[in-house]
Design a protein around this motif. Sequence first.
Motif, PDB file in Angstrom:
ATOM      1  N   GLU A 144      38.030  38.232  37.530  1.00 21.65           N
ATOM      2  CA  GLU A 144      38.158  39.687  37.533  1.00 21.65           C
ATOM      3  C   GLU A 144      36.806  40.383  37.503  1.00 21.65           C
ATOM      4  OE1 GLU A 144      40.841  40.833  34.393  1.00 21.65           O
ATOM      5  OE2 GLU A 144      42.357  39.411  35.076  1.00 21.65           O
ATOM      6  N   ARG A 145      35.769  39.655  37.144  1.00 26.64           N
ATOM      7  CA  ARG A 145      34.396  40.157  37.141  1.00 26.64           C
ATOM      8  C   ARG A 145      33.511  39.083  37.742  1.00 26.64           C
ATOM      9  NH1 ARG A 145      33.998  42.595  30.998  1.00 26.64           N
ATOM     10  NH2 ARG A 145      35.446  44.328  31.329  1.00 26.64           N
ATOM     11  N   GLY A 146      32.276  39.477  38.041  1.00 23.13           N
ATOM     12  CA  GLY A 146      31.325  38.530  38.610  1.00 23.13           C
ATOM     13  C   GLY A 146      31.555  38.343  40.101  1.00 23.13           C
ATOM     14  N   PRO A 147      31.129  37.220  40.635  1.00 23.03           N
ATOM     15  CA  PRO A 147      31.301  36.976  42.075  1.00 23.03           C
ATOM     16  C   PRO A 147      32.786  37.000  42.461  1.00 23.03           C
ATOM     17  CG  PRO A 147      29.853  35.333  41.090  1.00 23.03           C
ATOM     18  CD  PRO A 147      30.443  36.122  39.963  1.00 23.03           C
ATOM     19  N   ARG A 154      43.259  53.653  41.308  1.00 23.66           N
ATOM     20  CA  ARG A 154      41.997  52.913  41.301  1.00 23.66           C
ATOM     21  C   ARG A 154      42.269  51.420  41.458  1.00 23.66           C
ATOM     22  NH1 ARG A 154      37.155  54.821  40.157  1.00 23.66           N
ATOM     23  NH2 ARG A 154      38.031  56.690  39.234  1.00 23.66           N
ATOM     24  N   LEU A 155      41.414  50.753  42.240  1.00 24.98           N
ATOM     25  CA  LEU A 155      41.530  49.313  42.463  1.00 24.98           C
ATOM     26  C   LEU A 155      40.848  48.556  41.327  1.00 24.98           C
ATOM     27  CD1 LEU A 155      40.559  49.170  46.259  1.00 24.98           C
ATOM     28  CD2 LEU A 155      42.851  49.233  45.273  1.00 24.98           C
ATOM     29  N   TRP A 156      41.549  47.559  40.813  1.00 25.01           N
ATOM     30  CA  TRP A 156      41.000  46.665  39.794  1.00 25.01           C
ATOM     31  C   TRP A 156      41.190  45.245  40.297  1.00 25.01           C
ATOM     32  CZ3 TRP A 156      38.381  48.709  35.822  1.00 25.01           C
ATOM     33  CH2 TRP A 156      38.574  50.070  35.569  1.00 25.01           C
ATOM     34  N   ARG A 157      40.113  44.467  40.301  1.00 21.40           N
ATOM     35  CA  ARG A 157      40.192  43.113  40.844  1.00 21.40           C
ATOM     36  C   ARG A 157      41.210  42.278  40.079  1.00 21.40           C
ATOM     37  NH1 ARG A 157      35.176  39.307  40.844  1.00 21.40           N
ATOM     38  NH2 ARG A 157      34.078  41.230  41.264  1.00 21.40           N
ATOM     39  N   ALA A 158      42.071  41.624  40.823  1.00 19.62           N
ATOM     40  CA  ALA A 158      43.086  40.745  40.246  1.00 19.62           C
ATOM     41  C   ALA A 158      42.469  39.390  39.917  1.00 19.62           C
ATOM     42  CB  ALA A 158      44.239  40.565  41.233  1.00 19.62           C
ATOM     43  N   SER A 159      43.154  38.664  39.068  1.00 16.68           N
ATOM     44  CA  SER A 159      42.723  37.299  38.737  1.00 16.68           C
ATOM     45  C   SER A 159      42.810  36.412  39.970  1.00 16.68           C
ATOM     46  CB  SER A 159      43.626  36.712  37.650  1.00 16.68           C
ATOM     47  OG  SER A 159      43.521  37.451  36.475  1.00 16.68           O
ATOM     48  N   ASN A 160      42.005  35.388  39.982  1.00 16.64           N
ATOM     49  CA  ASN A 160      41.980  34.419  41.072  1.00 16.64           C
ATOM     50  C   ASN A 160      43.307  33.653  41.100  1.00 16.64           C
ATOM     51  OD1 ASN A 160      41.566  32.237  42.763  1.00 16.64           O
ATOM     52  ND2 ASN A 160      39.554  31.749  41.952  1.00 16.64           N
ATOM     53  N   PRO A 161      44.090  33.808  42.168  1.00 17.17           N
ATOM     54  CA  PRO A 161      45.372  33.096  42.231  1.00 17.17           C
ATOM     55  C   PRO A 161      45.215  31.593  42.431  1.00 17.17           C
ATOM     56  CG  PRO A 161      44.956  34.222  44.295  1.00 17.17           C
ATOM     57  CD  PRO A 161      43.858  34.640  43.349  1.00 17.17           C
ATOM     58  N   GLY A 162      44.016  31.138  42.736  1.00 18.48           N
ATOM     59  CA  GLY A 162      43.780  29.715  42.950  1.00 18.48           C
ATOM     60  C   GLY A 162      43.472  28.932  41.681  1.00 18.48           C
ATOM     61  N   LEU A 163      43.429  29.626  40.540  1.00 21.33           N
ATOM     62  CA  LEU A 163      43.157  28.907  39.287  1.00 21.33           C
ATOM     63  C   LEU A 163      44.348  28.037  38.906  1.00 21.33           C
ATOM     64  CD1 LEU A 163      41.606  31.732  37.058  1.00 21.33           C
ATOM     65  CD2 LEU A 163      40.413  29.824  38.151  1.00 21.33           C
ATOM     66  N   PRO A 164      44.098  26.833  38.445  1.00 22.29           N
ATOM     67  CA  PRO A 164      45.202  26.009  37.948  1.00 22.29           C
ATOM     68  C   PRO A 164      45.875  26.714  36.770  1.00 22.29           C
ATOM     69  CG  PRO A 164      43.181  24.716  38.152  1.00 22.29           C
ATOM     70  CD  PRO A 164      42.810  26.149  38.364  1.00 22.29           C
ATOM     71  N   GLU A 165      47.182  26.623  36.684  1.00 21.20           N
ATOM     72  CA  GLU A 165      47.937  27.355  35.658  1.00 21.20           C
ATOM     73  C   GLU A 165      47.462  27.075  34.232  1.00 21.20           C
ATOM     74  OE1 GLU A 165      50.216  29.946  33.689  1.00 21.20           O
ATOM     75  OE2 GLU A 165      49.707  29.937  35.807  1.00 21.20           O
ATOM     76  N   PRO A 166      47.178  25.825  33.851  1.00 19.63           N
ATOM     77  CA  PRO A 166      46.701  25.609  32.474  1.00 19.63           C
ATOM     78  C   PRO A 166      45.385  26.350  32.178  1.00 19.63           C
ATOM     79  CG  PRO A 166      47.398  23.537  33.450  1.00 19.63           C
ATOM     80  CD  PRO A 166      47.388  24.554  34.558  1.00 19.63           C
ATOM     81  N   LEU A 167      44.471  26.377  33.143  1.00 21.65           N
ATOM     82  CA  LEU A 167      43.208  27.089  32.964  1.00 21.65           C
ATOM     83  C   LEU A 167      43.452  28.586  32.880  1.00 21.65           C
ATOM     84  CD1 LEU A 167      40.144  27.291  32.807  1.00 21.65           C
ATOM     85  CD2 LEU A 167      40.087  27.168  35.323  1.00 21.65           C
ATOM     86  N   ARG A 168      44.281  29.119  33.773  1.00 22.64           N
ATOM     87  CA  ARG A 168      44.590  30.549  33.756  1.00 22.64           C
ATOM     88  C   ARG A 168      45.187  30.944  32.416  1.00 22.64           C
ATOM     89  NH1 ARG A 168      48.008  34.232  33.572  1.00 22.64           N
ATOM     90  NH2 ARG A 168      49.741  32.806  33.354  1.00 22.64           N
ATOM     91  N   ALA A 169      46.158  30.167  31.939  1.00 25.25           N
ATOM     92  CA  ALA A 169      46.808  30.477  30.664  1.00 25.25           C
ATOM     93  C   ALA A 169      45.809  30.445  29.513  1.00 25.25           C
ATOM     94  CB  ALA A 169      47.952  29.502  30.411  1.00 25.25           C
ATOM     95  N   SER A 170      44.912  29.481  29.515  1.00 25.81           N
ATOM     96  CA  SER A 170      43.894  29.376  28.470  1.00 25.81           C
ATOM     97  C   SER A 170      42.959  30.582  28.498  1.00 25.81           C
ATOM     98  CB  SER A 170      43.102  28.084  28.654  1.00 25.81           C
ATOM     99  OG  SER A 170      42.051  28.016  27.728  1.00 25.81           O
ATOM    100  N   LEU A 171      42.534  30.985  29.687  1.00 24.34           N
ATOM    101  CA  LEU A 171      41.635  32.134  29.814  1.00 24.34           C
ATOM    102  C   LEU A 171      42.330  33.430  29.396  1.00 24.34           C
ATOM    103  CD1 LEU A 171      39.887  31.159  33.146  1.00 24.34           C
ATOM    104  CD2 LEU A 171      38.767  31.407  30.913  1.00 24.34           C
TER     105      LEU A 171
END
Length: 108
Positions: free
Chosen positions: A75-78, A19-36
């Motif tokens: 991973e969700r939403g638009p 099953r396909l599961w949407r991956a995280s946005n690779p364009g997010l800045p690393e500090p924001l990604r880590a915080s999320l």
Amino acid sequence: MAEAPLRTPDGRYLVVRGRLWRASNPGLPEPLRASLVSELMTARREVGAARRSGDRQLLAKAGAAVDAAKRGLGERGPVWWQDGAPDFNRHLARNTPYADWYAAQALD
């Protein structure tokens, strides 16, 4: 250690049990990604605690926090890609345009 999930060639999805599961946005800045990711893990622990306690209000609040973190990660939403391609999140890979690619992975 567990093997990393298979990713589609375009990086948009992880494949788990076909099953396909949407991956995280690779364009997010690393500090924001880590915080999320940190927020997501905290919220998931809160979901578990709420389930164990049977507190429905706490469960709803924790679930909303999981959803917010996943939306922030893309991973969700638009969808986070800009080329207009449709979202195949939660579809079986064999029923999507990734079918031939996925079938070839089983041969490796």
